[in-house]
Design an enzyme around this catalytic site. Structure first.
Site, PDB file in Angstrom:
ATOM      1  N   LYS A   1      -9.971   2.183  -2.272  1.00  0.00           N
ATOM      2  CA  LYS A   1     -10.146   1.542  -0.957  1.00  0.00           C
ATOM      3  C   LYS A   1     -11.517   1.867  -0.368  1.00  0.00           C
ATOM      4  O   LYS A   1     -11.864   3.038  -0.178  1.00  0.00           O
ATOM      5  CB  LYS A   1      -9.029   2.024  -0.028  1.00  0.00           C
ATOM      6  CG  LYS A   1      -8.958   1.340   1.321  1.00  0.00           C
ATOM      7  CD  LYS A   1      -7.689   1.814   2.071  1.00  0.00           C
ATOM      8  CE  LYS A   1      -7.501   1.144   3.408  1.00  0.00           C
ATOM      9  NZ  LYS A   1      -6.202   1.539   4.032  1.00  0.00           N
TER      10      LYS A   1
ATOM     11  N   GLU B   1       0.838  -1.203   0.000  1.00  0.00           N
ATOM     12  CA  GLU B   1       0.000   0.000   0.000  1.00  0.00           C
ATOM     13  C   GLU B   1       0.881   1.264   0.000  1.00  0.00           C
ATOM     14  O   GLU B   1       1.838   1.355   0.757  1.00  0.00           O
ATOM     15  CB  GLU B   1      -0.870  -0.021   1.264  1.00  0.00           C
ATOM     16  CG  GLU B   1      -1.872   1.118   1.369  1.00  0.00           C
ATOM     17  CD  GLU B   1      -2.708   1.027   2.648  1.00  0.00           C
ATOM     18  OE1 GLU B   1      -2.340   0.234   3.539  1.00  0.00           O
ATOM     19  OE2 GLU B   1      -3.726   1.736   2.740  1.00  0.00           O
TER      20      GLU B   1
ATOM     21  N   CYS C   1      -5.551  -3.192   2.455  1.00  0.00           N
ATOM     22  CA  CYS C   1      -5.344  -3.163   3.911  1.00  0.00           C
ATOM     23  C   CYS C   1      -6.632  -3.358   4.713  1.00  0.00           C
ATOM     24  O   CYS C   1      -7.127  -4.468   4.800  1.00  0.00           O
ATOM     25  CB  CYS C   1      -4.611  -1.868   4.296  1.00  0.00           C
ATOM     26  SG  CYS C   1      -3.724  -2.004   5.883  1.00  0.00           S
TER      27      CYS C   1
END
Lengths: 287, 287
Positions: B116, B43, B153
């Site tokens: 995300k 990331e 994540c």
């Protein structure tokens, strides 16, 4: 009063229903003598795992609710002030059967029932022949000692089932189970099967910040060697108690329900769910 | 052609963007020389993990798509016939930023982007300050070598994200990550945090019968020690390749996509999902 003692009753079964009921009663009383307050039995504690074949005779082993199992466990629950999670083969009406859990509260009443929602069907696990899929949905059931979720065996592979049960407020997810190794399959894949079974259930603890308790049967029946390995995982998915895969065992473990709030506050997964984008979870596949 | 080689590029970062781009380029070329066909970066590979504090200056490190990162990786991808999963800090317009992945196909084109969806916000991970939650939903992206899902994540803690991506056809779920131990937290809980992180992602492999590849950064930045431990799990959730938690590493692992069909056929979880009862997954809580 955030502490509660969980009784894991890992039993084997025989072809004799009365003997199985007696053996289970003995194990429950052992758990009670060790302080258990919520006691969970393996899936269909009362019979051999007859789903290895399709046999019309087996429907005769089904029972109503109330029936022999709930009468037995209601008495024990009331006398000993304990909650009993009783998985049984339910005859709902003529020709209509479910794989069901009756939750008996500490006053002996049948608080609620859960009917297995996800039904497997593979060689040796011919469950769609016997069990109509549950029509009650996912539930959190308030008992004297905790709000619990009851799910059954194949349900354990579905994150959706764990999530919905946790979202309804369940603090502990119980999974009565009958799972084992098939003698027809190669030994090499057996550890990975057991590990996957454990991992997926531990992941429900992690995703939902709750306790998970899986209670499996033990012993060999025909081609199936039930692998026991019952366990309880905490709100971080750590296994804090487990049985082996060789013999009957009764285990009592104390947990602290306040860990749920603590874990969820520090890892606030519930806060950030993207419910605005989860609608397609009701689709079979997204082509 | 069911086999594909995955390149895991576990890097550390410095305060120098150009240096980070050079170092990442070096690692990508190492993966290519070892045969990698789909390469995944951690990331926000290009900067320190600046979300430890709320700092307006950091918005200047954001980039557009196309922009410096996609130009660099498009060139490498095209020259070497590889797919690159490039996580970057996206400036969408003035005052609007996302934590985004650009997927560069083997012809050098930007095939698709993913923004995300689940944004954390905790002391030391102040992401809601920087990143607007994604508005593109969950995606399966066709590339030359496989249909892949890209998640980032915090997304990894959500079974819903993995499920929706798999239901769209993703064969491999990639999770570029920046996660580590906080020096302010007690050492005693560190192993359980790492284990939970690994377990929840392995569970996505199990629940969906697909591959999962988590690529984390490494190194210590302020209070955060990024724990590396990048891994690839197979369709049974077994870890088949992993890096350590001490240093930069580049790992190339070959997987066989035909295992997906085999696993899902023998453990047919997709067959039995109770989509008629999953509607409440779009609720925040079920009071």
């Amino acid at each position: 009063m955030s502490k509660v003692k969980i009784g894991i009753v890992q039993t084997s079964c025989t072809a004799d229903i009365q003997l199985n009921m007696q053996n289970t009663t003995r194990a429950i009383k052992q758990a009670i003598s060790n302080g258990a307050q919520i006691i969970c039995l393996p899936e269909m504690y009362r019979t051999l795992y007859f789903c290895q074949t399709q046999d019309y005779e087996q429907f005769k082993t089904a029972e109503t609710i109330p029936g022999p199992s709930t009468e037995l466990f209601s008495k024990i629950a009331k006398e000993n002030n304990v909650v009993i999670i009783a998985p049984l083969f339910e005859k709902r009406t003529d020709g209509l059967y479910h794989n069901t859990i009756a939750v008996i509260d500490a006053d002996g009443s049948i608080t609620d029932i859960y009917r297995k929602m996800h039904i497997p069907h593979d060689p040796g696990f011919e469950e769609k022949f016997y069990f109509t899929p549950g029509d009650l949905g996912f539930k959190a059931i308030k008992t004297k000692y905790a709000t619990i979720g009851t799910l059954i065996c194949w349900d354990q592979w579905y994150p959706e089932a764990a999530r919905l049960t946790a979202l309804k407020g369940a603090q502990i997810l119980f999974y009565p189970t009958a799972i084992g190794w098939d003698a027809k399959e190669p030994d090499a894949i057996k550890p990975s099967q057991l590990d996957a079974w454990q991992t997926i259930q531990r992941s429900h603890s992690i995703a939902n910040g709750c306790f998970v308790c899986a209670v499996n049967r033990i012993g060999t029946e025909g081609d199936l060697q039930f692998w026991g390995s019952s366990f309880l995982s905490n709100t971080m998915g750590e296994i804090v108690a487990n049985t082996g895969h060789e013999q009957e065992e009764t285990l009592v473990v104390e947990i602290d329900l306040s860990e749920i709030d603590d874990t969820r506050t520090h890892w606030p997964f519930f806060r950030d769910r993207r419910i605005d984008f989860y609608g397609d979870l009701t689709k079979r596949f997204i082509d």
